[in-house]
Structures are given as structure tokens and as C-alpha cells.
Write a protein that holds these residues in place. Structure first.
Motif, PDB file in Angstrom:
ATOM      1  N   LEU A  53      34.389   7.599  -9.896  1.00 32.66           N
ATOM      2  CA  LEU A  53      35.526   8.292  -9.414  1.00 32.66           C
ATOM      3  C   LEU A  53      36.273   8.453 -10.889  1.00 32.66           C
ATOM      4  CD1 LEU A  53      36.249   5.982  -6.538  1.00 32.66           C
ATOM      5  CD2 LEU A  53      35.014   8.068  -6.559  1.00 32.66           C
ATOM      6  N   ASP A  54      37.255   9.399 -10.530  1.00 35.29           N
ATOM      7  CA  ASP A  54      38.402  10.032 -11.406  1.00 35.29           C
ATOM      8  C   ASP A  54      39.546   9.232 -11.299  1.00 35.29           C
ATOM      9  OD1 ASP A  54      39.846  11.349  -9.682  1.00 35.29           O
ATOM     10  OD2 ASP A  54      38.918  13.189  -9.974  1.00 35.29           O
ATOM     11  N   GLN A  55      40.729   9.252 -12.085  1.00 35.99           N
ATOM     12  CA  GLN A  55      41.479   8.281 -12.105  1.00 35.99           C
ATOM     13  C   GLN A  55      42.690   8.848 -10.837  1.00 35.99           C
ATOM     14  OE1 GLN A  55      42.076   5.957 -14.086  1.00 35.99           O
ATOM     15  NE2 GLN A  55      40.253   6.597 -14.980  1.00 35.99           N
ATOM     16  N   ASN A  56      42.203  10.109 -10.129  1.00 31.61           N
ATOM     17  CA  ASN A  56      42.987  10.222  -8.923  1.00 31.61           C
ATOM     18  C   ASN A  56      42.266   9.669  -7.704  1.00 31.61           C
ATOM     19  OD1 ASN A  56      45.213  11.741 -10.091  1.00 31.61           O
ATOM     20  ND2 ASN A  56      43.501  13.472 -10.180  1.00 31.61           N
ATOM     21  N   GLU A  57      41.157   9.396  -7.834  1.00 30.61           N
ATOM     22  CA  GLU A  57      40.363   8.789  -6.610  1.00 30.61           C
ATOM     23  C   GLU A  57      40.274   7.367  -6.702  1.00 30.61           C
ATOM     24  OE1 GLU A  57      36.803  12.287  -6.089  1.00 30.61           O
ATOM     25  OE2 GLU A  57      36.669  11.097  -7.895  1.00 30.61           O
ATOM     26  N   LYS A  58      40.266   6.742  -7.545  1.00 27.35           N
ATOM     27  CA  LYS A  58      40.227   5.219  -7.796  1.00 27.35           C
ATOM     28  C   LYS A  58      41.187   4.630  -6.931  1.00 27.35           C
ATOM     29  CE  LYS A  58      37.485   4.918 -12.022  1.00 27.35           C
ATOM     30  NZ  LYS A  58      37.620   4.405 -13.402  1.00 27.35           N
ATOM     31  N   PRO A  59      42.649   4.942  -7.203  1.00 32.49           N
ATOM     32  CA  PRO A  59      43.426   4.245  -6.117  1.00 32.49           C
ATOM     33  C   PRO A  59      43.308   4.554  -4.627  1.00 32.49           C
ATOM     34  CG  PRO A  59      44.724   5.679  -7.883  1.00 32.49           C
ATOM     35  CD  PRO A  59      43.113   5.754  -7.964  1.00 32.49           C
ATOM     36  N   LEU A  60      42.785   5.712  -4.441  1.00 34.77           N
ATOM     37  CA  LEU A  60      42.317   5.869  -3.164  1.00 34.77           C
ATOM     38  C   LEU A  60      41.245   4.962  -2.669  1.00 34.77           C
ATOM     39  CD1 LEU A  60      42.415   9.773  -3.109  1.00 34.77           C
ATOM     40  CD2 LEU A  60      44.115   8.251  -2.105  1.00 34.77           C
ATOM     41  N   LEU A  61      40.311   4.854  -3.445  1.00 40.65           N
ATOM     42  CA  LEU A  61      39.066   3.836  -3.059  1.00 40.65           C
ATOM     43  C   LEU A  61      39.654   2.586  -2.797  1.00 40.65           C
ATOM     44  CD1 LEU A  61      36.170   3.159  -2.001  1.00 40.65           C
ATOM     45  CD2 LEU A  61      35.645   3.058  -4.565  1.00 40.65           C
ATOM     46  N   ILE A  62      40.598   2.151  -3.671  1.00 33.23           N
ATOM     47  CA  ILE A  62      41.034   0.699  -3.793  1.00 33.23           C
ATOM     48  C   ILE A  62      41.834   0.297  -2.397  1.00 33.23           C
ATOM     49  CG2 ILE A  62      42.680  -0.910  -4.894  1.00 33.23           C
ATOM     50  CD1 ILE A  62      41.885   0.487  -7.460  1.00 33.23           C
ATOM     51  N   LYS A  66      40.915  -2.149   0.652  1.00 30.75           N
ATOM     52  CA  LYS A  66      41.592  -3.277   0.944  1.00 30.75           C
ATOM     53  C   LYS A  66      42.063  -3.183   2.433  1.00 30.75           C
ATOM     54  CE  LYS A  66      44.522  -3.619  -3.215  1.00 30.75           C
ATOM     55  NZ  LYS A  66      45.743  -3.665  -3.639  1.00 30.75           N
ATOM     56  N   ASP A  67      42.177  -1.980   3.083  1.00 31.56           N
ATOM     57  CA  ASP A  67      42.449  -1.680   4.401  1.00 31.56           C
ATOM     58  C   ASP A  67      41.053  -2.191   5.213  1.00 31.56           C
ATOM     59  OD1 ASP A  67      45.007  -0.664   3.861  1.00 31.56           O
ATOM     60  OD2 ASP A  67      44.377   1.344   4.202  1.00 31.56           O
ATOM     61  N   TRP A  68      39.851  -1.619   4.717  1.00 30.13           N
ATOM     62  CA  TRP A  68      38.759  -1.990   5.534  1.00 30.13           C
ATOM     63  C   TRP A  68      38.397  -3.545   5.491  1.00 30.13           C
ATOM     64  CZ3 TRP A  68      34.370  -4.704   3.754  1.00 30.13           C
ATOM     65  CH2 TRP A  68      33.553  -4.753   4.757  1.00 30.13           C
ATOM     66  N   VAL A  69      38.785  -4.271   4.330  1.00 28.50           N
ATOM     67  CA  VAL A  69      38.499  -5.826   4.448  1.00 28.50           C
ATOM     68  C   VAL A  69      39.534  -6.355   5.296  1.00 28.50           C
ATOM     69  CG1 VAL A  69      38.861  -7.893   3.119  1.00 28.50           C
ATOM     70  CG2 VAL A  69      37.704  -5.971   2.013  1.00 28.50           C
ATOM     71  N   LYS A  70      40.739  -5.821   5.537  1.00 27.91           N
ATOM     72  CA  LYS A  70      41.691  -6.234   6.422  1.00 27.91           C
ATOM     73  C   LYS A  70      41.115  -6.186   8.075  1.00 27.91           C
ATOM     74  CE  LYS A  70      46.440  -6.061   7.789  1.00 27.91           C
ATOM     75  NZ  LYS A  70      47.891  -5.476   7.369  1.00 27.91           N
ATOM     76  N   PHE A  71      40.430  -4.922   7.992  1.00 29.45           N
ATOM     77  CA  PHE A  71      40.280  -4.587   9.597  1.00 29.45           C
ATOM     78  C   PHE A  71      38.797  -5.452   9.834  1.00 29.45           C
ATOM     79  CE2 PHE A  71      36.356  -2.616  11.495  1.00 29.45           C
ATOM     80  CZ  PHE A  71      36.859  -2.586  12.650  1.00 29.45           C
ATOM     81  N   ARG A  72      37.910  -5.595   8.724  1.00 24.13           N
ATOM     82  CA  ARG A  72      36.755  -6.271   9.115  1.00 24.13           C
ATOM     83  C   ARG A  72      37.252  -7.965   9.149  1.00 24.13           C
ATOM     84  NH1 ARG A  72      33.955  -8.549   3.724  1.00 24.13           N
ATOM     85  NH2 ARG A  72      35.745  -9.429   3.902  1.00 24.13           N
ATOM     86  N   ASP A  73      38.156  -8.460   8.716  1.00 26.91           N
ATOM     87  CA  ASP A  73      38.352  -9.732   8.946  1.00 26.91           C
ATOM     88  C   ASP A  73      39.097  -9.999  10.156  1.00 26.91           C
ATOM     89  OD1 ASP A  73      37.092 -10.458   6.417  1.00 26.91           O
ATOM     90  OD2 ASP A  73      38.928 -10.627   5.345  1.00 26.91           O
ATOM     91  N   SER A  74      40.064  -9.123  10.551  1.00 24.33           N
ATOM     92  CA  SER A  74      40.703  -9.191  11.741  1.00 24.33           C
ATOM     93  C   SER A  74      39.737  -8.979  12.948  1.00 24.33           C
ATOM     94  CB  SER A  74      41.818  -8.059  11.725  1.00 24.33           C
ATOM     95  OG  SER A  74      42.755  -8.297  10.744  1.00 24.33           O
ATOM     96  N   HIS A  75      38.824  -7.890  12.996  1.00 24.59           N
ATOM     97  CA  HIS A  75      38.085  -7.556  13.845  1.00 24.59           C
ATOM     98  C   HIS A  75      37.223  -9.131  14.121  1.00 24.59           C
ATOM     99  CE1 HIS A  75      35.237  -5.504  16.606  1.00 24.59           C
ATOM    100  NE2 HIS A  75      34.213  -6.084  15.792  1.00 24.59           N
ATOM    101  N   CYS A  76      36.653  -9.488  13.103  1.00 24.35           N
ATOM    102  CA  CYS A  76      35.670 -10.593  13.247  1.00 24.35           C
ATOM    103  C   CYS A  76      36.413 -11.853  13.634  1.00 24.35           C
ATOM    104  CB  CYS A  76      34.939 -10.889  11.928  1.00 24.35           C
ATOM    105  SG  CYS A  76      33.843  -9.649  11.392  1.00 24.35           S
ATOM    106  N   LYS A  77      37.488 -12.049  13.471  1.00 27.36           N
ATOM    107  CA  LYS A  77      38.291 -13.132  13.942  1.00 27.36           C
ATOM    108  C   LYS A  77      38.631 -13.014  15.531  1.00 27.36           C
ATOM    109  CE  LYS A  77      40.896 -14.495   9.642  1.00 27.36           C
ATOM    110  NZ  LYS A  77      42.438 -14.501   8.913  1.00 27.36           N
TER     111      LYS A  77
END
Length: 117
Positions: A53-62, A66-77
């Protein structure tokens, strides 16, 4: 040796194998280990995609991760909450984490493949 024995030997080997989880605690530990393995693979493919990724895309993936991990953890709980207090609850939670993590791995691999073209 008869044909009957050809069936029994693999059957016995399967059930005598020490890695076959038989107690709930062993099944919970196995499920957690499977999730940890999937999580390690996720980290690997995530780093591969980040390197592309370029410097503009990296923060978007980060942020997406973070949002995906939060969803995953909440969903599994939530998924495991119906077994609150039961010995199977950790198995349900870890299995959910593993399944969603494997789906995320597939998504990231697809992004890598799309960018390799």
C-alpha cells in the motif's frame, strides 16, 4: 488380515492419538490453539498487504482492521453468550474467532491478489 481389520486399525489409531481432544477442557484448548494459528496467519497476510500500500491507503487499512477486530470480538462474545456459565462457552467463542479470522484472511488474500495484477 481381513478387510474388516483394514477398517479397525485406522479407527483405533484415530482414537488412540493423544492429539484427539476428548474432554471439554481439551476441546476448548484445541479450539483456542486453532484460533491462535489462524490469527498468526492473519497477521502474516495483513503485513503482506500493508507492504503493497501507499501512504494514503495504509491508514485506511489500519482503521478497517481495527474496526473488523472490534466487530469480530463483539460478534463472537454475543455468539457465545447463550452458553454463559457452561463449559462449552470457550469452545464456541474460540471457534467463532477462528471462523471469522479465516474469512478475513480470505478477504485480505483477495486484496493482495487484486493488487498483484
Amino acid at each position: 488380515m481381513t478387510k474388516k481389520h483394514y477398517f479397525i486399525i485406522p479407527f483405533l489409531l484415530f482414537f488412540c492419538n493423544n492429539s484427539f481432544a476428548q474432554t471439554q477442557g481439551e476441546m476448548n484448548a484445541t479450539a483456542n490453539a486453532n484460533y491462535k494459528k489462524a490469527d498468526a496467519e492473519l497477521n502474516k497476510v495483513y503485513k503482506q498487504l500493508m507492504a503493497m500500500l501507499d501512504q494514503n491507503e495504509k491508514p485506511l487499512l489500519i482503521q478497517a482492521e481495527k474496526d473488523w477486530v472490534k466487530f469480530r470480538d463483539s460478534h463472537c462474545k454475543f455468539d457465545a453468550s447463550q452458553y454463559e456459565g457452561g463449559s462449552i462457552q470457550p469452545l464456541i467463542y474460540s471457534t467463532c474467532l477462528e471462523e471469522l479470522t479465516k474469512k478475513r484472511i480470505a478477504e485480505i488474500k483477495a486484496s493482495i491478489k487484486d493488487r498483484d495484477r
